[in-house]
Design a protein around this motif. Structure first.
Motif, PDB file in Angstrom:
ATOM      1  N   ARG A 196       0.832  -1.206   0.000  1.00  0.00           N
ATOM      2  CA  ARG A 196       0.000   0.000   0.000  1.00  0.00           C
ATOM      3  C   ARG A 196       0.863   1.251   0.000  1.00  0.00           C
ATOM      4  O   ARG A 196       1.958   1.270   0.560  1.00  0.00           O
ATOM      5  CB  ARG A 196      -0.914   0.030   1.235  1.00  0.00           C
ATOM      6  CG  ARG A 196      -1.980  -1.021   1.258  1.00  0.00           C
ATOM      7  CD  ARG A 196      -2.809  -0.905   2.517  1.00  0.00           C
ATOM      8  NE  ARG A 196      -2.005  -1.182   3.710  1.00  0.00           N
ATOM      9  CZ  ARG A 196      -1.793  -2.395   4.203  1.00  0.00           C
ATOM     10  NH1 ARG A 196      -2.315  -3.447   3.606  1.00  0.00           N
ATOM     11  NH2 ARG A 196      -1.064  -2.540   5.289  1.00  0.00           N
ATOM     12  N   VAL A 197       0.321   2.289  -0.602  1.00  0.00           N
ATOM     13  CA  VAL A 197       0.872   3.641  -0.488  1.00  0.00           C
ATOM     14  C   VAL A 197      -0.108   4.437   0.355  1.00  0.00           C
ATOM     15  O   VAL A 197      -1.290   4.536   0.017  1.00  0.00           O
ATOM     16  CB  VAL A 197       1.061   4.296  -1.869  1.00  0.00           C
ATOM     17  CG1 VAL A 197       1.502   5.749  -1.710  1.00  0.00           C
ATOM     18  CG2 VAL A 197       2.088   3.515  -2.691  1.00  0.00           C
ATOM     19  N   VAL A 198       0.373   5.003   1.462  1.00  0.00           N
ATOM     20  CA  VAL A 198      -0.503   5.671   2.423  1.00  0.00           C
ATOM     21  C   VAL A 198      -0.107   7.141   2.529  1.00  0.00           C
ATOM     22  O   VAL A 198       1.030   7.463   2.871  1.00  0.00           O
ATOM     23  CB  VAL A 198      -0.428   5.006   3.806  1.00  0.00           C
ATOM     24  CG1 VAL A 198      -1.410   5.669   4.764  1.00  0.00           C
ATOM     25  CG2 VAL A 198      -0.725   3.516   3.695  1.00  0.00           C
ATOM     26  N   LEU A 199      -1.063   8.016   2.217  1.00  0.00           N
ATOM     27  CA  LEU A 199      -0.855   9.465   2.304  1.00  0.00           C
ATOM     28  C   LEU A 199      -1.841  10.110   3.273  1.00  0.00           C
ATOM     29  O   LEU A 199      -2.083  11.313   3.198  1.00  0.00           O
ATOM     30  CB  LEU A 199      -1.012  10.093   0.911  1.00  0.00           C
ATOM     31  CG  LEU A 199       0.161   9.900  -0.047  1.00  0.00           C
ATOM     32  CD1 LEU A 199      -0.275  10.124  -1.480  1.00  0.00           C
ATOM     33  CD2 LEU A 199       1.302  10.836   0.311  1.00  0.00           C
ATOM     34  N   ALA A 200      -2.398   9.342   4.164  1.00  0.00           N
ATOM     35  CA  ALA A 200      -3.419   9.848   5.074  1.00  0.00           C
ATOM     36  C   ALA A 200      -2.885  11.006   5.905  1.00  0.00           C
ATOM     37  O   ALA A 200      -1.852  10.896   6.554  1.00  0.00           O
ATOM     38  CB  ALA A 200      -3.898   8.728   5.998  1.00  0.00           C
ATOM     39  N   GLU A 202      -6.392  -0.947  -7.604  1.00  0.00           N
ATOM     40  CA  GLU A 202      -7.242  -1.713  -6.689  1.00  0.00           C
ATOM     41  C   GLU A 202      -7.257  -1.033  -5.322  1.00  0.00           C
ATOM     42  O   GLU A 202      -7.577   0.139  -5.210  1.00  0.00           O
ATOM     43  CB  GLU A 202      -6.779  -3.175  -6.632  1.00  0.00           C
ATOM     44  CG  GLU A 202      -6.912  -3.870  -8.001  1.00  0.00           C
ATOM     45  CD  GLU A 202      -6.454  -5.314  -7.976  1.00  0.00           C
ATOM     46  OE1 GLU A 202      -5.945  -5.760  -6.919  1.00  0.00           O
ATOM     47  OE2 GLU A 202      -6.590  -5.994  -9.001  1.00  0.00           O
ATOM     48  N   ASP A 203      -6.861  -1.739  -4.248  1.00  0.00           N
ATOM     49  CA  ASP A 203      -6.957  -1.149  -2.902  1.00  0.00           C
ATOM     50  C   ASP A 203      -5.582  -0.767  -2.372  1.00  0.00           C
ATOM     51  O   ASP A 203      -5.362  -0.744  -1.158  1.00  0.00           O
ATOM     52  CB  ASP A 203      -7.647  -2.121  -1.943  1.00  0.00           C
ATOM     53  CG  ASP A 203      -6.877  -3.428  -1.805  1.00  0.00           C
ATOM     54  OD1 ASP A 203      -5.997  -3.692  -2.655  1.00  0.00           O
ATOM     55  OD2 ASP A 203      -7.152  -4.192  -0.853  1.00  0.00           O
ATOM     56  N   GLY A 204      -4.654  -0.430  -3.244  1.00  0.00           N
ATOM     57  CA  GLY A 204      -3.289  -0.160  -2.820  1.00  0.00           C
ATOM     58  C   GLY A 204      -2.990   1.280  -2.486  1.00  0.00           C
ATOM     59  O   GLY A 204      -1.820   1.635  -2.296  1.00  0.00           O
ATOM     60  N   LEU A 205      -4.023   2.145  -2.412  1.00  0.00           N
ATOM     61  CA  LEU A 205      -3.787   3.566  -2.150  1.00  0.00           C
ATOM     62  C   LEU A 205      -4.744   4.053  -1.085  1.00  0.00           C
ATOM     63  O   LEU A 205      -5.960   3.909  -1.217  1.00  0.00           O
ATOM     64  CB  LEU A 205      -3.970   4.376  -3.439  1.00  0.00           C
ATOM     65  CG  LEU A 205      -3.834   5.898  -3.326  1.00  0.00           C
ATOM     66  CD1 LEU A 205      -2.453   6.287  -2.840  1.00  0.00           C
ATOM     67  CD2 LEU A 205      -4.138   6.560  -4.669  1.00  0.00           C
ATOM     68  N   TRP A 206      -4.186   4.652  -0.023  1.00  0.00           N
ATOM     69  CA  TRP A 206      -4.985   5.263   1.037  1.00  0.00           C
ATOM     70  C   TRP A 206      -4.574   6.721   1.148  1.00  0.00           C
ATOM     71  O   TRP A 206      -3.399   7.028   1.314  1.00  0.00           O
ATOM     72  CB  TRP A 206      -4.758   4.578   2.385  1.00  0.00           C
ATOM     73  CG  TRP A 206      -5.203   3.144   2.452  1.00  0.00           C
ATOM     74  CD1 TRP A 206      -5.838   2.443   1.475  1.00  0.00           C
ATOM     75  CD2 TRP A 206      -5.030   2.244   3.553  1.00  0.00           C
ATOM     76  NE1 TRP A 206      -6.087   1.154   1.877  1.00  0.00           N
ATOM     77  CE2 TRP A 206      -5.595   0.996   3.159  1.00  0.00           C
ATOM     78  CE3 TRP A 206      -4.472   2.358   4.811  1.00  0.00           C
ATOM     79  CZ2 TRP A 206      -5.594  -0.106   3.991  1.00  0.00           C
ATOM     80  CZ3 TRP A 206      -4.477   1.247   5.652  1.00  0.00           C
ATOM     81  CH2 TRP A 206      -5.034   0.030   5.251  1.00  0.00           C
ATOM     82  N   MET A 207      -5.547   7.634   1.099  1.00  0.00           N
ATOM     83  CA  MET A 207      -5.181   9.045   1.229  1.00  0.00           C
ATOM     84  C   MET A 207      -6.302   9.869   1.865  1.00  0.00           C
ATOM     85  O   MET A 207      -6.572  10.994   1.462  1.00  0.00           O
ATOM     86  CB  MET A 207      -4.747   9.640  -0.110  1.00  0.00           C
ATOM     87  CG  MET A 207      -5.742   9.559  -1.234  1.00  0.00           C
ATOM     88  SD  MET A 207      -5.032  10.257  -2.742  1.00  0.00           S
ATOM     89  CE  MET A 207      -6.510  10.436  -3.724  1.00  0.00           C
ATOM     90  N   ALA A 208      -6.945   9.324   2.883  1.00  0.00           N
ATOM     91  CA  ALA A 208      -7.946  10.083   3.625  1.00  0.00           C
ATOM     92  C   ALA A 208      -7.271  11.266   4.322  1.00  0.00           C
ATOM     93  O   ALA A 208      -6.257  11.117   4.993  1.00  0.00           O
ATOM     94  CB  ALA A 208      -8.624   9.180   4.648  1.00  0.00           C
ATOM     95  N   GLY A 209      -7.831  12.436   4.119  1.00  0.00           N
ATOM     96  CA  GLY A 209      -7.268  13.626   4.745  1.00  0.00           C
ATOM     97  C   GLY A 209      -6.055  14.191   4.041  1.00  0.00           C
ATOM     98  O   GLY A 209      -5.423  15.125   4.546  1.00  0.00           O
ATOM     99  N   PHE A 210      -5.710  13.674   2.875  1.00  0.00           N
ATOM    100  CA  PHE A 210      -4.565  14.176   2.113  1.00  0.00           C
ATOM    101  C   PHE A 210      -4.964  15.482   1.437  1.00  0.00           C
ATOM    102  O   PHE A 210      -5.941  15.550   0.704  1.00  0.00           O
ATOM    103  CB  PHE A 210      -4.156  13.124   1.083  1.00  0.00           C
ATOM    104  CG  PHE A 210      -3.074  13.569   0.137  1.00  0.00           C
ATOM    105  CD1 PHE A 210      -1.972  14.270   0.596  1.00  0.00           C
ATOM    106  CD2 PHE A 210      -3.145  13.265  -1.215  1.00  0.00           C
ATOM    107  CE1 PHE A 210      -0.965  14.676  -0.270  1.00  0.00           C
ATOM    108  CE2 PHE A 210      -2.150  13.661  -2.094  1.00  0.00           C
ATOM    109  CZ  PHE A 210      -1.056  14.368  -1.613  1.00  0.00           C
TER     110      PHE A 210
END
Length: 539
Positions: free
Chosen positions: A335-339, A356-364
């Motif tokens: 995963r790449v996470v930018l939260a 797919e589901d490999g990117l998280w950026m809530a609040g980015f």
């Protein structure tokens, strides 16, 4: 250096060897003591060839020179410049103060080097083989150079303080039986930390590191070993740039800053460095954690390669920087996470982001998008969908705000329309049906022209129908002049009364058509009103 020897002679009973006597005299003279044979294969500190007594000096004699060495010759400055030597025993300078300049070139150390809480002016160990380097809480007024060194047992620089530059270029470092190969939590570097073309097997730890200049890791290869992370550097502060990028055969920028690169010239004069021959990308096998990092100018991940397992992350949570350049090769897993990250400029390319589901950026949050290459609106929307496997409005609103601020208002409306479509899928059936109706008619108010088109189609269809089948007047002689267009328009507009709808008698199919027009008018008018309200309230 406390209490130097009064005379220039070594203490009685020390019994210096020929190699040590030459080192002693070179120290007083401030000159280099070169013990190399002249044959490159025999002088390789990492080779299998034995180095005999002619090249051997004892660590205790080296420590004596550095801590209590003799006075220099008149007109000279004492310094230890040792090349091609085999240092036997454990070199332990822990807690000491070393005032002379120290430089080891192509030396081989038999045992680990201990520099705990040692205070030095400048120390350079270049192309040496060191079983392990322990230097927690050490401090230097100038540089600490370890370029092209091989340290199979690892390096510890925890809470060290480097007065100018820390140079690790082309170092090969292992972890021995430990989890970490390079441990430098809490280190303070006044200027640059240069770690290009490093090969590290075992976790590299830089938690809480403070770098007053820039961090350069061009072409380095980091492998996690037995731990979860290849690079563990949360809460790191870099005053200027942090580059995790590819090196080039001609433009490798491994020497920066104002400190003269004496002893670490680039490119190496013998031309044997592998970096001269080919380019290398930055590679990270294992997780990389830069959470809560602060980068004064930019954080660059350019053409880098991340080899992640399913439960590993490239974690940039709550990172703060004016510019994030995210242009690596796309990770195949993990995963790449930018939260929670906050940047001004986001430089990216569509091929770099996970799918797919490999990117998280809530609040980015970001202020400007600077795509490298073609990045279409549809691809941007897919980028948001990847980052929000469960519906969240914030990423859509953030992208729409950025597009609107850059003058791309039509694209901003398209993003907000997609947000409503994603939200619709979370609603109960009745609300979902109403959402579909709004989408088909006026596209949730983000396409006003679509509503006008529907109204025009319905109005034209009704006009054609009643032009062929005009109804009878409700009160003959009192009804207004018959006009099919005005009659249908009066039916469609639920608020405005044009004086037509209540003056004519309808029955049968005409009555059903009239009822349908009235209902469609109410639906379209309500939807238009909702869309207009949304247009006024959108950010």
């Amino acid at each position: 250096m406390s209490e130097p020897l009064d005379s220039g002679d070594p203490p009685a009973g020390l019994r210096l060897t020929t190699a040590e006597w030459g080192m002693w005299q070179a120290f007083r003279n401030g000159s280099e003591h070169d013990l190399r044979s002249g044959a490159p294969e025999l002088d390789d500190p990492n080779g299998d060839h034995e180095w005999g007594p002619r090249r051997t000096v004892r660590a205790r004699v080296v420590a004596l020179l550095l801590l209590h060495g003799p006075s220099p010759l008149l007109g000279r400055v004492a310094s230890l410049q040792l090349t091609g030597a085999y240092v036997t025993g454990k070199l332990d300078l822990s807690g000491g103060t070393v005032e002379p300049y120290v430089e080891f070139k192509q030396c081989r150390f038999e045992e680990e080097v201990l520099l705990h809480e040692c205070r030095l002016v400048t120390a350079r160990l270049i192309d040496c083989h060191i079983p392990r380097l322990e230097a927690s809480r050490m401090s230097t007024e100038g540089d600490l150079h370890l370029p092209r060194c091989t340290v199979p047992g690892g390096v510890r620089l925890t809470d060290a303080s480097i007065g100018t530059d820390l140079l690790l270029n082309e170092m090969t470092v292992g972890s021995g039986h430990r989890m970490r190969s390079f441990s430098a939590d809490g280190i303070q570097v006044a200027q640059d930390l240069q770690a290009s073309l490093v090969l590290a097997t075992g976790e590299v730890g830089l938690r809480g590191a403070e770098i007053g200049g820039s961090l350069f890791m061009y072409g380095s290869v980091l492998r996690r070993g037995s731990g979860q992370y290849a690079l563990y550097a949360p809460q790191m502060t870099v005053e200027h740039f942090a580059h995790f990028a590819s090196s080039g055969p001609r433009e490798l920028p491994v020497v920066h800053g104002s400190t003269p690169p004496d002893g670490t010239a680039w490119p190496p004069p013998d031309g044997h460095s592998h970096a001269v021959r080919r380019a290398k990308p930055f590679e990270c096998t294992g997780g990389m954690k830069l959470d809560d990092g602060k980068f004064g100018d930019s954080l660059v991940l350019d053409e880098a390669r991340f080899h992640l397992e399913h439960d590993q992350e490239l974690s940039l949570r709550r990172v703060q920087t004016p510019e994030l350049c995210f242009t690596p090769e796309r990770p195949a897993d993990g995963r790449v996470v930018l939260a929670g990250a906050s940047v001004d400029n986001l430089v990216d390319r569509v091929e770099s982001w996970p799918v797919e589901d490999g990117l998280w950026m809530a609040g980015f949050t970001y202020q400007n998008l600077i795509p490298r290459g073609r990045f279409t609106l549809a691809q941007r929307i897919q980028w948001l969908a990847t980052a929000t496997p469960e519906y969240a409005p914030e990423p859509y609103e953030q992208l729409a705000t950025v597009m609107r601020n850059s003058g791309e208002d039509a694209d901003a409306r398209a993003v907000l329309l997609e947000k409503q479509r994603r939200r619709r899928e979370t609603l109960p059936p009745a609300a979902k049906l109403w959402g579909y109706l709004q989408d088909w008619t006026v596209a949730y108010g983000y396409r006003p022209g679509q509503a006008a088109l529907w109204m025009a189609v319905v109005w034209a269809s009704g006009t054609l129908y009643f032009a062929r089948r005009p109804p009878e007047p409700l009160r003959p002689g009192e009804s207004p002049y018959w006009s099919a267009p005005l009659y249908v328009l009066d039916l469609l507009l639920p608020v405005i009364d044009l004086g037509q709808s209540g003056q004519w008698k309808t029955d049968g199919a005409a009555q059903w058509t009239t009822t349908a027009l009235i209902l469609l008018g109410w639906v379209l008018a309500t939807t238009v009103a909702a869309g207009a309200t949304r247009l006024l309230r959108r950010q």
